[in-house]
Design a protein around this motif. Sequence first.
Motif, PDB file in Angstrom:
ATOM      1  N   LEU A  38      -0.231  -4.302   9.178  1.00 46.89           N
ATOM      2  CA  LEU A  38       0.623  -3.719   8.151  1.00 46.89           C
ATOM      3  C   LEU A  38       1.935  -3.248   8.781  1.00 46.89           C
ATOM      4  O   LEU A  38       1.952  -2.729   9.887  1.00 46.89           O
ATOM      5  CB  LEU A  38      -0.074  -2.539   7.485  1.00 46.89           C
ATOM      6  CG  LEU A  38      -1.321  -2.840   6.658  1.00 46.89           C
ATOM      7  CD1 LEU A  38      -1.843  -1.560   6.018  1.00 46.89           C
ATOM      8  CD2 LEU A  38      -1.037  -3.893   5.602  1.00 46.89           C
ATOM      9  N   LYS A  96       9.177   4.333   7.143  1.00 44.79           N
ATOM     10  CA  LYS A  96       9.129   5.612   7.862  1.00 44.79           C
ATOM     11  C   LYS A  96       8.758   6.769   6.952  1.00 44.79           C
ATOM     12  O   LYS A  96       8.595   7.899   7.426  1.00 44.79           O
ATOM     13  CB  LYS A  96      10.458   5.863   8.579  1.00 44.79           C
ATOM     14  CG  LYS A  96      10.693   4.871   9.713  1.00 44.79           C
ATOM     15  CD  LYS A  96      11.881   5.233  10.564  1.00 44.79           C
ATOM     16  CE  LYS A  96      12.009   4.234  11.711  1.00 44.79           C
ATOM     17  NZ  LYS A  96      13.137   4.551  12.613  1.00 44.79           N
ATOM     18  N   PHE A 102       0.837  -1.189   0.000  1.00 41.66           N
ATOM     19  CA  PHE A 102       0.000   0.000   0.000  1.00 41.66           C
ATOM     20  C   PHE A 102       0.877   1.246   0.000  1.00 41.66           C
ATOM     21  O   PHE A 102       1.940   1.273   0.610  1.00 41.66           O
ATOM     22  CB  PHE A 102      -0.884   0.007   1.260  1.00 41.66           C
ATOM     23  CG  PHE A 102      -1.737  -1.225   1.411  1.00 41.66           C
ATOM     24  CD1 PHE A 102      -1.221  -2.376   1.977  1.00 41.66           C
ATOM     25  CD2 PHE A 102      -3.041  -1.231   0.967  1.00 41.66           C
ATOM     26  CE1 PHE A 102      -1.986  -3.528   2.115  1.00 41.66           C
ATOM     27  CE2 PHE A 102      -3.830  -2.367   1.096  1.00 41.66           C
ATOM     28  CZ  PHE A 102      -3.301  -3.509   1.670  1.00 41.66           C
ATOM     29  N   PHE A 133       4.838  -0.574   8.190  1.00 40.85           N
ATOM     30  CA  PHE A 133       5.048   0.666   7.466  1.00 40.85           C
ATOM     31  C   PHE A 133       6.524   1.026   7.411  1.00 40.85           C
ATOM     32  O   PHE A 133       7.278   0.810   8.376  1.00 40.85           O
ATOM     33  CB  PHE A 133       4.304   1.815   8.146  1.00 40.85           C
ATOM     34  CG  PHE A 133       2.840   1.870   7.837  1.00 40.85           C
ATOM     35  CD1 PHE A 133       1.941   1.080   8.531  1.00 40.85           C
ATOM     36  CD2 PHE A 133       2.362   2.718   6.851  1.00 40.85           C
ATOM     37  CE1 PHE A 133       0.589   1.121   8.248  1.00 40.85           C
ATOM     38  CE2 PHE A 133       1.016   2.766   6.555  1.00 40.85           C
ATOM     39  CZ  PHE A 133       0.128   1.972   7.252  1.00 40.85           C
ATOM     40  N   GLN A 147       0.662  11.349   3.425  1.00 40.95           N
ATOM     41  CA  GLN A 147       0.373  11.993   4.689  1.00 40.95           C
ATOM     42  C   GLN A 147       0.868  13.431   4.663  1.00 40.95           C
ATOM     43  O   GLN A 147       2.069  13.689   4.573  1.00 40.95           O
ATOM     44  CB  GLN A 147       1.015  11.238   5.862  1.00 40.95           C
ATOM     45  CG  GLN A 147       0.608  11.775   7.224  1.00 40.95           C
ATOM     46  CD  GLN A 147       1.104  10.913   8.370  1.00 40.95           C
ATOM     47  OE1 GLN A 147       2.093  10.189   8.255  1.00 40.95           O
ATOM     48  NE2 GLN A 147       0.403  10.964   9.507  1.00 40.95           N
ATOM     49  N   LEU A 177       4.086   7.067   2.540  1.00 38.37           N
ATOM     50  CA  LEU A 177       4.349   5.882   3.347  1.00 38.37           C
ATOM     51  C   LEU A 177       4.078   4.624   2.543  1.00 38.37           C
ATOM     52  O   LEU A 177       3.022   4.488   1.924  1.00 38.37           O
ATOM     53  CB  LEU A 177       3.453   5.878   4.590  1.00 38.37           C
ATOM     54  CG  LEU A 177       3.586   7.064   5.536  1.00 38.37           C
ATOM     55  CD1 LEU A 177       2.432   7.079   6.538  1.00 38.37           C
ATOM     56  CD2 LEU A 177       4.911   7.021   6.275  1.00 38.37           C
ATOM     57  N   LEU A 220      -4.993   6.781   1.801  1.00 38.38           N
ATOM     58  CA  LEU A 220      -4.633   5.754   0.839  1.00 38.38           C
ATOM     59  C   LEU A 220      -4.519   6.317  -0.573  1.00 38.38           C
ATOM     60  O   LEU A 220      -5.410   7.017  -1.052  1.00 38.38           O
ATOM     61  CB  LEU A 220      -5.682   4.637   0.853  1.00 38.38           C
ATOM     62  CG  LEU A 220      -5.434   3.490  -0.116  1.00 38.38           C
ATOM     63  CD1 LEU A 220      -4.240   2.659   0.339  1.00 38.38           C
ATOM     64  CD2 LEU A 220      -6.678   2.625  -0.248  1.00 38.38           C
ATOM     65  N   TYR A 229       0.481   5.242   1.023  1.00 34.86           N
ATOM     66  CA  TYR A 229      -0.322   6.256   1.684  1.00 34.86           C
ATOM     67  C   TYR A 229       0.384   7.608   1.564  1.00 34.86           C
ATOM     68  O   TYR A 229       1.613   7.684   1.595  1.00 34.86           O
ATOM     69  CB  TYR A 229      -0.523   5.936   3.168  1.00 34.86           C
ATOM     70  CG  TYR A 229      -1.459   4.779   3.448  1.00 34.86           C
ATOM     71  CD1 TYR A 229      -0.998   3.466   3.424  1.00 34.86           C
ATOM     72  CD2 TYR A 229      -2.799   5.002   3.732  1.00 34.86           C
ATOM     73  CE1 TYR A 229      -1.851   2.401   3.680  1.00 34.86           C
ATOM     74  CE2 TYR A 229      -3.670   3.946   4.002  1.00 34.86           C
ATOM     75  CZ  TYR A 229      -3.180   2.653   3.977  1.00 34.86           C
ATOM     76  OH  TYR A 229      -4.033   1.609   4.239  1.00 34.86           O
ATOM     77  N   GLY A 244       0.655  16.987   9.933  1.00 36.80           N
ATOM     78  CA  GLY A 244      -0.418  17.183  10.899  1.00 36.80           C
ATOM     79  C   GLY A 244      -1.696  16.439  10.583  1.00 36.80           C
ATOM     80  O   GLY A 244      -2.681  16.559  11.316  1.00 36.80           O
ATOM     81  N   LYS A 245      -1.685  15.669   9.495  1.00 39.19           N
ATOM     82  CA  LYS A 245      -2.882  14.924   9.099  1.00 39.19           C
ATOM     83  C   LYS A 245      -2.636  13.425   9.190  1.00 39.19           C
ATOM     84  O   LYS A 245      -1.513  12.975   9.412  1.00 39.19           O
ATOM     85  CB  LYS A 245      -3.284  15.288   7.663  1.00 39.19           C
ATOM     86  CG  LYS A 245      -3.568  16.761   7.461  1.00 39.19           C
ATOM     87  CD  LYS A 245      -4.791  17.197   8.225  1.00 39.19           C
ATOM     88  CE  LYS A 245      -5.148  18.643   7.902  1.00 39.19           C
ATOM     89  NZ  LYS A 245      -6.337  19.102   8.668  1.00 39.19           N
ATOM     90  N   SER A 246      -3.675  12.634   9.001  1.00 37.94           N
ATOM     91  CA  SER A 246      -3.533  11.180   9.034  1.00 37.94           C
ATOM     92  C   SER A 246      -3.245  10.654   7.623  1.00 37.94           C
ATOM     93  O   SER A 246      -3.494  11.341   6.637  1.00 37.94           O
ATOM     94  CB  SER A 246      -4.806  10.540   9.599  1.00 37.94           C
ATOM     95  OG  SER A 246      -5.905  10.804   8.755  1.00 37.94           O
ATOM     96  N   PRO A 247      -2.718   9.443   7.519  1.00 39.29           N
ATOM     97  CA  PRO A 247      -2.410   8.880   6.202  1.00 39.29           C
ATOM     98  C   PRO A 247      -3.671   8.676   5.356  1.00 39.29           C
ATOM     99  O   PRO A 247      -4.712   8.265   5.861  1.00 39.29           O
ATOM    100  CB  PRO A 247      -1.755   7.539   6.546  1.00 39.29           C
ATOM    101  CG  PRO A 247      -1.243   7.694   7.942  1.00 39.29           C
ATOM    102  CD  PRO A 247      -2.238   8.578   8.619  1.00 39.29           C
TER     103      PRO A 247
END
Lengths: 112, 112
Positions: free
Chosen positions: A100, A104, A34, A102, A38, A88, A46, A36, A41-44
């Motif tokens: 999962l 870095k 996968f 990940f 990011q 990511l 997809l 992602y 300050g936000k979330s990952p």
Amino acid sequence: QKEVEQNSGPLSVPEGAIASLNCTYSDRGSQSFFWYRQYSGKSPELIMFIYSNGDKEDGRFTAQLNKASQYVSLLIRDSQPSDSATYLCAGGAGGGADGLTFGKGTHLIIQP
Amino acid sequence: KAGVTQTPRYLIKTRGQQVTLSCSPISGHRSVSWYQQTPGQGLQFLFEYFSETQRNKGNFPGRFSGRQFSNSRSEMNVSTLELGDSALYLCASSSLVQETQYFGPGTRLLVL
């Protein structure tokens, strides 16, 4: 131990060019991969997933998987300043094994 | 369709206290995974729940625990907080175990 490796960057790419992001993984049992995105300050979020060897295209994004080399990549064509983010890479075993794993992340900067 | 929601969004605690974070998955999703994200370690897998059962667990101490309810909502608890627990805690949901995961906005925890 399962590991996913990414170059942390920053990777600087001019606007309109192709950005190439790379990822290697240690677990040959990994079946699903996968990408992602990011923002700070936000979330990952997809971007794409890929399960089979070869290329998978979705709009400006192309994911590439080479299981023999344990290598995954993401190409972003016609890069835009809004593509500037951390990308990511994650690998999964598929079918209900561990969560999962990940990397870095690679920090991508698109220069206007 | 509403996305993954997490509450609270921000939290400040002191060492030794405990904290409970909540996650509501996307409607119809039965798998919930929790991750800890820090600048130094990146995204690390905590645990995964499916149909109220913990399916997988990452390499975290027993102070970190979780549970899932019959409506698929999940909580994670951290007891005896340490300074190093300061992080962004992310919840992700998927329709089947190990399928594509969608992240919530995260809970940012600061331990003083």
